[in-house]
Write a protein that holds these residues in place. Sequence first.
Motif, PDB file in Angstrom:
ATOM      1  N   MET A   1      37.295 -35.337 -57.375  1.00 36.82           N
ATOM      2  CA  MET A   1      37.475 -36.437 -58.289  1.00 36.82           C
ATOM      3  C   MET A   1      37.836 -37.672 -57.478  1.00 36.82           C
ATOM      4  N   HIS A   2      37.356 -38.799 -57.911  1.00 35.39           N
ATOM      5  CA  HIS A   2      37.668 -40.048 -57.219  1.00 35.39           C
ATOM      6  C   HIS A   2      38.740 -40.789 -58.006  1.00 35.39           C
ATOM      7  N   LEU A   3      39.800 -41.197 -57.325  1.00 36.81           N
ATOM      8  CA  LEU A   3      40.941 -41.848 -57.964  1.00 36.81           C
ATOM      9  C   LEU A   3      41.169 -43.234 -57.382  1.00 36.81           C
ATOM     10  N   GLU A   4      41.453 -44.180 -58.276  1.00 34.03           N
ATOM     11  CA  GLU A   4      41.901 -45.511 -57.873  1.00 34.03           C
ATOM     12  C   GLU A   4      43.183 -45.810 -58.634  1.00 34.03           C
ATOM     13  N   ILE A   5      44.218 -46.252 -57.900  1.00 35.30           N
ATOM     14  CA  ILE A   5      45.463 -46.707 -58.511  1.00 35.30           C
ATOM     15  C   ILE A   5      45.566 -48.197 -58.201  1.00 35.30           C
ATOM     16  N   ILE A   6      45.619 -48.999 -59.268  1.00 34.39           N
ATOM     17  CA  ILE A   6      45.540 -50.451 -59.113  1.00 34.39           C
ATOM     18  C   ILE A   6      46.717 -51.123 -59.819  1.00 34.39           C
ATOM     19  N   THR A   7      47.340 -52.101 -59.126  1.00 36.49           N
ATOM     20  CA  THR A   7      48.351 -52.964 -59.734  1.00 36.49           C
ATOM     21  C   THR A   7      47.724 -54.355 -59.893  1.00 36.49           C
ATOM     22  N   PRO A   8      48.397 -55.266 -60.574  1.00 32.38           N
ATOM     23  CA  PRO A   8      47.849 -56.628 -60.668  1.00 32.38           C
ATOM     24  C   PRO A   8      47.680 -57.299 -59.303  1.00 32.38           C
ATOM     25  N   ASP A   9      48.445 -56.873 -58.310  1.00 32.02           N
ATOM     26  CA  ASP A   9      48.416 -57.498 -56.988  1.00 32.02           C
ATOM     27  C   ASP A   9      47.447 -56.865 -56.004  1.00 32.02           C
ATOM     28  N   LYS A  10      47.282 -55.544 -56.072  1.00 33.61           N
ATOM     29  CA  LYS A  10      46.504 -54.852 -55.040  1.00 33.61           C
ATOM     30  C   LYS A  10      46.078 -53.463 -55.484  1.00 33.61           C
ATOM     31  N   LYS A  11      45.192 -52.878 -54.705  1.00 31.43           N
ATOM     32  CA  LYS A  11      44.789 -51.491 -54.889  1.00 31.43           C
ATOM     33  C   LYS A  11      45.748 -50.646 -54.053  1.00 31.43           C
ATOM     34  N   VAL A  12      46.496 -49.776 -54.703  1.00 34.92           N
ATOM     35  CA  VAL A  12      47.532 -48.986 -54.043  1.00 34.92           C
ATOM     36  C   VAL A  12      46.952 -47.734 -53.390  1.00 34.92           C
ATOM     37  N   PHE A  13      45.969 -47.127 -54.039  1.00 35.02           N
ATOM     38  CA  PHE A  13      45.367 -45.896 -53.514  1.00 35.02           C
ATOM     39  C   PHE A  13      43.923 -45.823 -53.959  1.00 35.02           C
ATOM     40  N   GLU A  14      43.078 -45.327 -53.076  1.00 32.12           N
ATOM     41  CA  GLU A  14      41.692 -45.000 -53.433  1.00 32.12           C
ATOM     42  C   GLU A  14      41.274 -43.818 -52.577  1.00 32.12           C
ATOM     43  N   GLY A  15      40.772 -42.771 -53.219  1.00 33.75           N
ATOM     44  CA  GLY A  15      40.319 -41.605 -52.477  1.00 33.75           C
ATOM     45  C   GLY A  15      40.023 -40.441 -53.399  1.00 33.75           C
ATOM     46  N   ASP A  16      39.629 -39.341 -52.776  1.00 37.59           N
ATOM     47  CA  ASP A  16      39.302 -38.127 -53.523  1.00 37.59           C
ATOM     48  C   ASP A  16      40.540 -37.263 -53.679  1.00 37.59           C
ATOM     49  N   VAL A  17      40.741 -36.756 -54.889  1.00 37.60           N
ATOM     50  CA  VAL A  17      41.892 -35.919 -55.203  1.00 37.60           C
ATOM     51  C   VAL A  17      41.440 -34.662 -55.933  1.00 37.60           C
ATOM     52  N   SER A  18      42.279 -33.634 -55.878  1.00 34.54           N
ATOM     53  CA  SER A  18      41.983 -32.403 -56.620  1.00 34.54           C
ATOM     54  C   SER A  18      42.871 -32.274 -57.855  1.00 34.54           C
ATOM     55  N   LEU A  19      43.944 -33.099 -57.918  1.00 33.25           N
ATOM     56  CA  LEU A  19      44.895 -33.010 -59.025  1.00 33.25           C
ATOM     57  C   LEU A  19      45.651 -34.322 -59.147  1.00 33.25           C
ATOM     58  N   ILE A  20      45.931 -34.723 -60.384  1.00 35.05           N
ATOM     59  CA  ILE A  20      46.817 -35.858 -60.630  1.00 35.05           C
ATOM     60  C   ILE A  20      47.714 -35.496 -61.802  1.00 35.05           C
ATOM     61  N   GLN A  21      49.023 -35.706 -61.633  1.00 38.23           N
ATOM     62  CA  GLN A  21      50.003 -35.473 -62.690  1.00 38.23           C
ATOM     63  C   GLN A  21      50.576 -36.821 -63.093  1.00 38.23           C
ATOM     64  N   LEU A  22      50.657 -37.052 -64.408  1.00 43.13           N
ATOM     65  CA  LEU A  22      51.046 -38.357 -64.932  1.00 43.13           C
ATOM     66  C   LEU A  22      52.156 -38.245 -65.964  1.00 43.13           C
ATOM     67  N   PRO A  23      53.023 -39.271 -66.027  1.00 47.36           N
ATOM     68  CA  PRO A  23      54.051 -39.315 -67.065  1.00 47.36           C
ATOM     69  C   PRO A  23      53.486 -39.950 -68.343  1.00 47.36           C
ATOM     70  N   GLY A  24      52.848 -39.172 -69.176  1.00 44.99           N
ATOM     71  CA  GLY A  24      52.217 -39.699 -70.387  1.00 44.99           C
ATOM     72  C   GLY A  24      53.221 -40.162 -71.420  1.00 44.99           C
ATOM     73  N   SER A  25      52.781 -40.993 -72.331  1.00 44.88           N
ATOM     74  CA  SER A  25      53.640 -41.524 -73.392  1.00 44.88           C
ATOM     75  C   SER A  25      54.188 -40.424 -74.291  1.00 44.88           C
ATOM     76  N   LYS A  26      53.442 -39.350 -74.456  1.00 48.60           N
ATOM     77  CA  LYS A  26      53.867 -38.246 -75.320  1.00 48.60           C
ATOM     78  C   LYS A  26      54.191 -37.004 -74.504  1.00 48.60           C
ATOM     79  N   GLY A  27      54.491 -37.196 -73.217  1.00 46.20           N
ATOM     80  CA  GLY A  27      54.829 -36.081 -72.334  1.00 46.20           C
ATOM     81  C   GLY A  27      53.908 -36.054 -71.133  1.00 46.20           C
ATOM     82  N   GLY A  28      54.365 -35.391 -70.082  1.00 45.27           N
ATOM     83  CA  GLY A  28      53.577 -35.313 -68.855  1.00 45.27           C
ATOM     84  C   GLY A  28      52.288 -34.527 -69.044  1.00 45.27           C
TER      85      GLY A  28
END
Length: 80
Positions: A1-28
Amino acid sequence: MHLEIITPDKKVFEGDVSLIQLPGSKGGFEILKNHAPIISTIEKGVLRIKEANGNEQQFEVDGGVIENKANKIIVLVESV
């Protein structure tokens, strides 16, 4: 999977990942390869990724939005 993490100022991360865990609004939640398409808000918390090469990284985020479609993930966050 290809992931990009972007803020208003810059691209923080770009690359291939096998897993991403997120703090969702209704739970992780996590996204693995071939996950169904999703758009969701995320809350303040820790975003964890496992890169394709096995390295793991964590990012403190202040909330944002995630979109996953066809194994391409874009995370837009306030700050990291």
